[in-house]
Design an enzyme around this catalytic site. Structure first.
Site, PDB file in Angstrom:
ATOM      1  N   HIS A 175       0.854  -1.190   0.000  1.00  0.00           N
ATOM      2  CA  HIS A 175       0.000   0.000   0.000  1.00  0.00           C
ATOM      3  C   HIS A 175       0.890   1.239   0.000  1.00  0.00           C
ATOM      4  CE1 HIS A 175      -3.216   2.692   0.460  1.00  0.00           C
ATOM      5  NE2 HIS A 175      -3.952   2.068   1.360  1.00  0.00           N
ATOM      6  N   HIS A 178      -2.639   7.063  -0.929  1.00  0.00           N
ATOM      7  CA  HIS A 178      -3.625   7.703  -0.048  1.00  0.00           C
ATOM      8  C   HIS A 178      -3.046   8.408   1.175  1.00  0.00           C
ATOM      9  CE1 HIS A 178      -6.475   4.354  -1.719  1.00  0.00           C
ATOM     10  NE2 HIS A 178      -6.098   5.237  -2.647  1.00  0.00           N
ATOM     11  N   TYR A 180      -0.604   7.352   3.265  1.00  0.00           N
ATOM     12  CA  TYR A 180      -0.086   6.519   4.348  1.00  0.00           C
ATOM     13  C   TYR A 180       1.444   6.469   4.270  1.00  0.00           C
ATOM     14  CZ  TYR A 180      -4.994   5.406   4.974  1.00  0.00           C
ATOM     15  OH  TYR A 180      -6.353   5.499   5.186  1.00  0.00           O
TER      16      TYR A 180
END
Length: 373
Positions: A175, A178, A180
């Site tokens: 990931h 977004h 993070y």
């Protein structure tokens, strides 16, 4: 009752084969945080949740974000851990359930970075970490990560990748989107470092590239690694990492060289052009610049973009953007389409599309959100 469309959905259900990854079709379940894993341990409910989608013809499931082994990885309680005997045993049951249903599954490996609050559970008191200790507004919250802290985070990602392969997952997804942790290294608002982990956009990819390489060293050359990235951040939809195709190429090249097999291009609306002067979407440009398979995502079969329906009730126009989806897939703008809220609401979404029963797809509603399984 079958509702015959004016176009064919056959291209969505063409198999895909590359190296060690064989998928029955081009539909991907997008990662969506659910918080079903009590104290971080996925139970039978989680296994059944993913099994139902696999049994209904989803080609690839990407799990909700799973937490690497770091005390500040989580922002909320009951997000699933990807470390520790009990949690990993739970994930083993999930993998078996999905495989028994004929599906394929990747865990998404995740650290929220500066999105964590100090009093968040679990591990209340664990301070958030980030490249420069800055939150999404650029305000200082804590000290920048030291090089030893960076090394520890890289090691945690790599250990999770190794465990994923050992448990029988079909690949992993990192990931990097977004806002993070990994994305905080990419973004100039949250990364003000002056060492080797800071600088221009290409230089700010160093942390991600080292994570990818460390994971690759653990899983070998043939185990698929997907990398999710976005231009937008949580709460800032106008944010941009790359403003031109040239900048996007500078960003993607180090990640490709580090060992990414698939890019997952997170957008709010999959059909929108990314840069002026071209009809290519973010996924289209990514495929053109890297030559890698790409996953697109964003408001598939919905009439509202990501997050809007969490705050207001709107019914979904399930067939509304199918025709453009098929057209873009057949033109090569992307290789896979990830489905989020529509598939969250209706586990049988894929099989209903395959059988052209779009009129039977259950509409998403915020009232039903907490009851979805």
């Amino acid at each position: 009752m079958k509702s015959k469309s004016s176009f064919s959905v056959d291209s969505l259900f063409k198999p895909f084969t590359a190296d060690n990854l064989e998928l029955s079709n081009r539909i991907v379940m997008a990662p969506m945080t659910r918080g079903f894993s009590l104290e971080g341990v996925p139970g039978n409910n989680v296994a059944e949740y993913y099994r139902r989608r696999a049994a209904n013809d989803v080609g690839l499931i990407i799990t909700e974000g799973t937490l690497i082994n770091h005390p500040a990885a989580a922002a909320k309680p009951n997000s699933p851990n990807f470390y520790g005997k009990e949690a990993l045993n739970g994930w083993s049951h999930v993998v078996n359930a999905v495989h028994d249903a004929g599906g394929r599954i990747f865990p998404q490996l995740w650290h929220v970075g500066m999105e964590r609050k100090t009093d968040a559970l679990p591990n209340a008191g664990a301070k958030p970490i980030g490249p420069s200790g800055l939150d999404a507004s650029g305000e200082k919250v804590t000290k920048p990560m030291s090089e030893s802290e960076i090394a520890d985070a890289i090691t945690a990602y790599a250990q999770a990748a190794e465990d994923a392969k050992r448990l029988g997952f079909d690949g992993i997804e990192l990931h990097g989107a977004h806002g993070y942790l990994i994305d905080q290294f990419f973004w100039d608002r949250t990364n003000k470092r002056t060492d080797q982990y800071g600088g221009n956009l290409a230089q700010r990819t160093r942390f991600a590239a080292e994570v990818i390489k460390a994971c690759r060293n653990k899983v070998g050359s043939s185990f698929p690694i997907s990398f999710r990235f976005s231009q937008w951040k949580v709460g800032d939809y106008s944010a941009k990492l790359a403003n031109t195709p040239h900048e996007l190429e500078q960003f993607l090249t180090p990640l490709t060289d580090a060992g990414v097999d698939i890019f997952h291009c997170s957008t709010r609306r999959f059909w929108e052009a990314e840069f002026e002067g071209s009809d290519h979407s973010l996924s289209g440009w990514t495929k053109k610049l890297t030559g890698k398979p790409v996953i697109s995502v964003g408001s598939v079969s919905l009439d509202t973009e990501f997050t809007s329906s969490l705050f207001e009730r709107k019914d979904s126009a399930h067939h509304a953007n199918f025709e453009i989806l098929i057209e873009m897939l057949e033109k090569g703008e992307f290789d896979f389409i990830a489905v989020g809220r529509a598939l969250l609401m209706d586990p049988a979404w894929a099989i209903k599309v395959k059988e052209e029963r779009m009129n039977e797809i259950l509409p998403f509603s915020v009232e039903a959100l907490n009851d979805l399984k």
